[in-house]
Motif scaffolding. Structure first.
Motif, PDB file in Angstrom:
ATOM      1  N   LYS A  71       0.809  -1.223   0.000  1.00  0.00           N
ATOM      2  CA  LYS A  71       0.000   0.000   0.000  1.00  0.00           C
ATOM      3  C   LYS A  71       0.841   1.271   0.000  1.00  0.00           C
ATOM      4  O   LYS A  71       0.316   2.354  -0.252  1.00  0.00           O
ATOM      5  CB  LYS A  71      -0.943   0.014   1.189  1.00  0.00           C
ATOM      6  CG  LYS A  71      -0.310   0.138   2.557  1.00  0.00           C
ATOM      7  CD  LYS A  71      -1.396   0.156   3.635  1.00  0.00           C
ATOM      8  CE  LYS A  71      -0.823   0.201   5.036  1.00  0.00           C
ATOM      9  NZ  LYS A  71      -1.877   0.155   6.068  1.00  0.00           N
ATOM     10  N   ALA A  87      -1.366  -3.703   1.946  1.00  0.00           N
ATOM     11  CA  ALA A  87      -2.755  -3.282   1.719  1.00  0.00           C
ATOM     12  C   ALA A  87      -3.702  -4.465   1.818  1.00  0.00           C
ATOM     13  O   ALA A  87      -4.821  -4.342   2.314  1.00  0.00           O
ATOM     14  CB  ALA A  87      -2.890  -2.625   0.350  1.00  0.00           C
ATOM     15  N   GLY A  88      -3.258  -5.610   1.304  1.00  0.00           N
ATOM     16  CA  GLY A  88      -4.117  -6.786   1.300  1.00  0.00           C
ATOM     17  C   GLY A  88      -3.431  -7.963   0.645  1.00  0.00           C
ATOM     18  O   GLY A  88      -2.229  -7.924   0.334  1.00  0.00           O
ATOM     19  N   MET A 121      -8.613  -8.590  -4.275  1.00  0.00           N
ATOM     20  CA  MET A 121      -7.870  -8.394  -3.034  1.00  0.00           C
ATOM     21  C   MET A 121      -8.786  -8.453  -1.814  1.00  0.00           C
ATOM     22  O   MET A 121      -9.894  -7.918  -1.823  1.00  0.00           O
ATOM     23  CB  MET A 121      -7.140  -7.045  -3.055  1.00  0.00           C
ATOM     24  CG  MET A 121      -6.186  -6.857  -1.887  1.00  0.00           C
ATOM     25  SD  MET A 121      -5.405  -5.216  -1.851  1.00  0.00           S
ATOM     26  CE  MET A 121      -6.719  -4.236  -1.111  1.00  0.00           C
ATOM     27  N   THR A 122      -8.269  -9.115  -0.786  1.00  0.00           N
ATOM     28  CA  THR A 122      -8.886  -9.078   0.538  1.00  0.00           C
ATOM     29  C   THR A 122      -8.066  -8.134   1.410  1.00  0.00           C
ATOM     30  O   THR A 122      -6.835  -8.258   1.475  1.00  0.00           O
ATOM     31  CB  THR A 122      -8.913 -10.475   1.171  1.00  0.00           C
ATOM     32  OG1 THR A 122      -9.703 -11.352   0.361  1.00  0.00           O
ATOM     33  CG2 THR A 122      -9.496 -10.431   2.575  1.00  0.00           C
ATOM     34  N   ASP A 123      -8.730  -7.179   2.052  1.00  0.00           N
ATOM     35  CA  ASP A 123      -8.023  -6.177   2.843  1.00  0.00           C
ATOM     36  C   ASP A 123      -7.236  -6.828   3.977  1.00  0.00           C
ATOM     37  O   ASP A 123      -7.705  -7.768   4.624  1.00  0.00           O
ATOM     38  CB  ASP A 123      -9.024  -5.175   3.406  1.00  0.00           C
ATOM     39  CG  ASP A 123      -8.334  -3.941   3.957  1.00  0.00           C
ATOM     40  OD1 ASP A 123      -7.957  -3.963   5.142  1.00  0.00           O
ATOM     41  OD2 ASP A 123      -8.171  -2.972   3.203  1.00  0.00           O
ATOM     42  N   ALA A 124      -6.042  -6.305   4.214  1.00  0.00           N
ATOM     43  CA  ALA A 124      -5.166  -6.862   5.243  1.00  0.00           C
ATOM     44  C   ALA A 124      -5.809  -6.828   6.625  1.00  0.00           C
ATOM     45  O   ALA A 124      -5.497  -7.678   7.474  1.00  0.00           O
ATOM     46  CB  ALA A 124      -3.842  -6.110   5.264  1.00  0.00           C
ATOM     47  N   SER A 125      -6.683  -5.875   6.855  1.00  0.00           N
ATOM     48  CA  SER A 125      -7.330  -5.760   8.170  1.00  0.00           C
ATOM     49  C   SER A 125      -8.210  -6.963   8.490  1.00  0.00           C
ATOM     50  O   SER A 125      -8.545  -7.204   9.661  1.00  0.00           O
ATOM     51  CB  SER A 125      -8.166  -4.477   8.236  1.00  0.00           C
ATOM     52  OG  SER A 125      -9.234  -4.516   7.293  1.00  0.00           O
ATOM     53  N   GLN A 126      -8.587  -7.724   7.462  1.00  0.00           N
ATOM     54  CA  GLN A 126      -9.430  -8.893   7.658  1.00  0.00           C
ATOM     55  C   GLN A 126      -8.631 -10.171   7.897  1.00  0.00           C
ATOM     56  O   GLN A 126      -9.221 -11.237   8.118  1.00  0.00           O
ATOM     57  CB  GLN A 126     -10.341  -9.078   6.440  1.00  0.00           C
ATOM     58  CG  GLN A 126     -11.253  -7.901   6.166  1.00  0.00           C
ATOM     59  CD  GLN A 126     -12.157  -8.134   4.974  1.00  0.00           C
ATOM     60  OE1 GLN A 126     -12.679  -9.230   4.767  1.00  0.00           O
ATOM     61  NE2 GLN A 126     -12.345  -7.099   4.170  1.00  0.00           N
TER      62      GLN A 126
END
Length: 214
Positions: A71, A87-88, A121-126
């Motif tokens: 990111k 970012a993911g 992309m899957t967000d890194a926060s998940q």
């Protein structure tokens, strides 16, 4: 997306399979830095699009791998900070023409048109732990390979740190963590899928180049 960079021999099984050759000419010792290659823009593809076998290619390896999406610019990043640059994550099929030469960058084998289908992309926060992803590869719906990022030689954070030590990674770049040992092979007429639990699945048909008979 700007650059897709892959790491060779980053799964323990793949490393162990090739280690005897590392001690022979011309190097006589295993590499101490990540062994990298690129998947240029001509390889980038989407789920559902054809993987086209060039005229001289009979089969390809199905390369289930994890893509780390950056990111912001990562340069000389410490391991304990590395994941803050992510970012993911994406599911990637690192399609490759089978080969045994580890002494030269495998550009002819990895850089054919459409040889890098990439999922959303899957967000890194998940993602709680990127070093616990289960990777699977299927041919015609049959599970042919499984691996886990727990078996990486360099963890996700360590790989980002080691690569960024000598090469800046920019926002939008994707760093591939590597492919587990013994990737399955597919031929024209097959349907191939790569899957990472929690991220999704990428499925593509394999076809022969138009006008070329088997």
């Amino acid at each position: 997306m700007k650059t897709v960079v892959g790491a060779l021999l980053n799964f323990r099984g793949a490393w162990e399979a090739m280690e005897p050759a590392m001690h022979k000419e011309p190097h006589f010792k295993p590499p101490v830095h990540p062994v990298l290659y690129i998947k240029p823009a001509n390889t980038w593809s989407l789920p559902g699009r054809d993987i086209v076998l060039p005229a001289e290619v009979e089969e390809v390896e199905v390369g289930a791998t994890l893509g780390i999406v950056l990111k912001r610019t990562a340069a000389r990043v410490r391991v304990d900070q590395a994941l803050s640059f992510v970012a993911g994550y994406v599911v990637v099929n690192d399609v490759t023409v089978p080969h045994t030469n580890i002494l030269r960058p495998p550009l002819r084998q990895k850089c054919r048109d459409g040889f890098c289908p990439i999922g959303p992309m899957t967000d890194a926060s998940q993602i709680a732990n990127p070093d616990a992803f289960e990777l699977r590869a299927y041919v015609n719906g049959e599970l042919r390979q499984s691996g886990n990022t727990a078996h990486l030689m360099r963890s996700v954070a360590q790989l980002i740190s080691d690569v960024s030590e000598y090469m800046s990674l920019c926002a939008g770049d994707i760093l591939l963590v590597g492919v587990p040992e013994d990737p399955p092979r597919a031929r024209a007429g097959d349907e191939v899928s790569v899957e990472i639990a929690g991220l999704g699945r990428v499925t593509n048909p394999v076809v022969r180049e138009q006008g070329v008979s088997a």
